[in-house]
Design a protein around this motif. Structure first.
Motif, PDB file in Angstrom:
ATOM      1  N   UNK A   1      24.201  29.517 -30.557  1.00  0.00           N
ATOM      2  CA  UNK A   1      23.008  30.063 -31.203  1.00  0.00           C
ATOM      3  C   UNK A   1      23.011  29.863 -32.713  1.00  0.00           C
ATOM      4  N   UNK A   2      24.157  29.497 -33.262  1.00  0.00           N
ATOM      5  CA  UNK A   2      24.222  29.436 -34.722  1.00  0.00           C
ATOM      6  C   UNK A   2      25.226  28.383 -35.178  1.00  0.00           C
ATOM      7  N   UNK A   3      24.850  27.603 -36.170  1.00  0.00           N
ATOM      8  CA  UNK A   3      25.780  26.656 -36.812  1.00  0.00           C
ATOM      9  C   UNK A   3      25.650  26.793 -38.320  1.00  0.00           C
ATOM     10  N   UNK A   4      26.778  26.795 -38.986  1.00  0.00           N
ATOM     11  CA  UNK A   4      26.786  26.692 -40.452  1.00  0.00           C
ATOM     12  C   UNK A   4      27.527  25.410 -40.789  1.00  0.00           C
ATOM     13  N   UNK A   5      26.909  24.545 -41.583  1.00  0.00           N
ATOM     14  CA  UNK A   5      27.675  23.396 -42.066  1.00  0.00           C
ATOM     15  C   UNK A   5      27.425  23.171 -43.550  1.00  0.00           C
TER      16      UNK A   5
ATOM     17  N   UNK B   1      20.877  20.514 -32.654  1.00  0.00           N
ATOM     18  CA  UNK B   1      20.035  20.343 -33.848  1.00  0.00           C
ATOM     19  C   UNK B   1      20.879  19.959 -35.059  1.00  0.00           C
ATOM     20  N   UNK B   2      22.033  20.621 -35.229  1.00  0.00           N
ATOM     21  CA  UNK B   2      22.875  20.344 -36.409  1.00  0.00           C
ATOM     22  C   UNK B   2      23.437  18.926 -36.371  1.00  0.00           C
ATOM     23  N   UNK B   3      23.829  18.478 -35.183  1.00  0.00           N
ATOM     24  CA  UNK B   3      24.359  17.109 -35.071  1.00  0.00           C
ATOM     25  C   UNK B   3      23.262  16.097 -35.416  1.00  0.00           C
ATOM     26  N   UNK B   4      22.027  16.361 -34.960  1.00  0.00           N
ATOM     27  CA  UNK B   4      20.907  15.474 -35.327  1.00  0.00           C
ATOM     28  C   UNK B   4      20.702  15.472 -36.842  1.00  0.00           C
ATOM     29  N   UNK B   5      20.852  16.639 -37.451  1.00  0.00           N
ATOM     30  CA  UNK B   5      20.690  16.719 -38.912  1.00  0.00           C
ATOM     31  C   UNK B   5      21.749  15.874 -39.620  1.00  0.00           C
ATOM     32  N   UNK B   6      22.993  15.993 -39.165  1.00  0.00           N
ATOM     33  CA  UNK B   6      24.086  15.249 -39.806  1.00  0.00           C
ATOM     34  C   UNK B   6      23.830  13.746 -39.673  1.00  0.00           C
TER      35      UNK B   6
END
Ligand code: GLV
Ligand code: MN
Ligand code: MN
Length: 420
Positions: A291-295, A253-258
């Motif tokens: 389960x968790x990413x902070x960027x 999900x985070x990579x898609x956001x970036x």
């Protein structure tokens, strides 16, 4: 009869390239990584040691130190009028984790050089002259950037700053107490204390001055900046057994956001600055679905309208790309573009002209404490070139001659302001 030497000429003449360079090299040993750079993040023992070194140099000359409640350190050379507000110059001693030896340090040591040069030349000023070391300019260990000047000027509440934690859970309050224990300063300074003017000398941190063979950048203003912290919450699961359709993978999900944010921020003119500089994955194990990413997002632009239009879309873009994951978006800094005081700018230009130094006007791409000081008192900045524009890098390099040229321009402007 020889021409009378003016106080300005005497102080400019007394700026010593060798002393300025030697001090840079001494500070460079504090937190040295062994690869040519330093890791001297805010409120670490190394930051404390660098502050002590500056305090030692100041006390040898009888300058007076004081500190405020966020740890900003002030060093004063008295003027002849005890009621006059100080003319202040400075920058920061903290660095990025893989920092260079000049970012911030130059502004501190150039200011100290002005105070020393005035004393060497026996020149008195009407206003006191002060050096300031701002706490946590870099924002690498504790977010946001330019914390000390934000608190000093009331942009960031002290309680919020003190409660901020680093990635190990240590608060600013704790780290500050530890640092102040090792730096012997008893005089207290109030936030918002009045100043006649603020000057910051800094390396350009970009390639323009070198490419155009200019020695001095006349800084007209600083582009705006917005910082965001994004947390993505998925579900930890076994990497070998969990089918794709059952996963809530926070990294995916985070990579898609970036990717979606990069599309949002793309501009043909290449004026937008968009950086995801921190990306932390938990539990950070090869065989657990994260389960968790902070960027983090660092987004800058010189135009206030673009900052608003694009920055206000960050949260929506992240939510759309989150799929089944939870997302929280917190804006940790919103600093609009600023313009420096025209009268201070004119003094910097006149000094560069009088000293026959090649110069040009420019907007600062990097942010600086001068951004908040510009709302507090008439302010300005002086840039000098750095090799290939490389900064926030251990290879950062500046010539001793350019450092001294910047310090001489600073000296001329500070003495002029302190004598009127
Ligand atoms: C300061 O180092 C910045 O982020 O511009
Ligand atoms: Mn800096
Ligand atoms: Mn920096």
């Amino acid at each position: 009869m020889p021409d009378e030497v003016t106080p300005i000429a005497a102080v400019v003449e007394a700026v010593r390239e060798d002393r300025l360079w030697q001090r840079h090299m001494e500070i460079a040993t504090i937190g040295a990584t062994g690869r040519g750079g330093v890791n001297r993040q805010a409120l670490t023992p190394e930051d404390g040691e660098a502050r002590r070194r500056v305090l030692d140099w100041a006390s040898q000359r009888g300058f007076i130190a004081s500190v405020d409640d966020i740890g900003n350190l002030f060093i004063r050379r008295d003027g002849t009028d005890p009621t006059a507000d100080p003319v202040v110059a400075g920058s920061h001693l903290d660095t990025q984790p893989t920092g260079g030896n000049f970012d911030g340090v130059f502004g501190v040591l150039a200011a100290l050089e002005v105070l020393d040069a005035a004393s060497d030349a026996g020149v008195a000023t009407i206003h006191p002259m002060e050096l300031v070391v701002w706490t946590n300019e870099e924002g690498a260990r504790f977010q946001p950037t330019t914390m000390g000047s934000a608190v000093f000027t009331g942009v960031l509440p002290l309680e919020t700053a003190l409660a901020t934690r680093d990635s190990d859970g240590v608060t600013v309050e704790q780290a500050l107490a530890d640092t102040l224990k090792t730096t012997p300063v008893t005089d207290r300074r109030d936030f918002h204390s009045p100043m006649a003017a603020y000057l910051e000398a800094h390396i350009e941190q970009g390639p323009v001055l070198e490419a155009t063979k200019n020695t001095i950048g006349l800084v007209t203003g600083i582009q705006g900046l917005r910082w965001f912290q994004i947390e993505v919450s998925g579900e930890e699961a076994h990497a070998g057994t969990t089918p794709r359709r059952n996963r809530k993978d926070a990294v995916v999900a985070a990579v898609d956001m970036v990717k979606a944010l990069q599309d949002l921020m793309f501009d043909e003119a290449d004026t937008v600055r968009f950086t995801v500089g921190r990306f932390e994955v938990a539990p950070n194990s090869p065989n657990t679905v994260p389960g968790h990413v902070l960027f983090t997002i660092d987004f800058r632009h010189p135009d206030r309208g673009v900052l608003t239009r694009l920055g206000d879309q960050v949260e929506g873009v992240c939510r759309t790309a989150a799929k089944g994951c939870g997302v929280s978006v917190v804006e940790t800094m919103n600093a609009p573009p600023i313009e420096f005081d025209p009268a201070v700018f004119d003094l910097i230009r006149s000094a560069a002209q009088r000293q026959a130094l090649p110069h040009m006007e420019m907007v600062s791409g990097a942010t600086h404490d001068a951004k908040f000081m510009a709302g507090h008192c008439p302010s300005g900045m002086i840039f000098v070139p750095c090799e290939r524009g490389i900064s926030h890098n251990e290879a950062e390099m500046v010539s001793a001659a350019d450092l001294a040229a910047g310090a001489r321009v600073l000296a001329e402007v500070v003495i002029r302001l302190a004598n009127r």
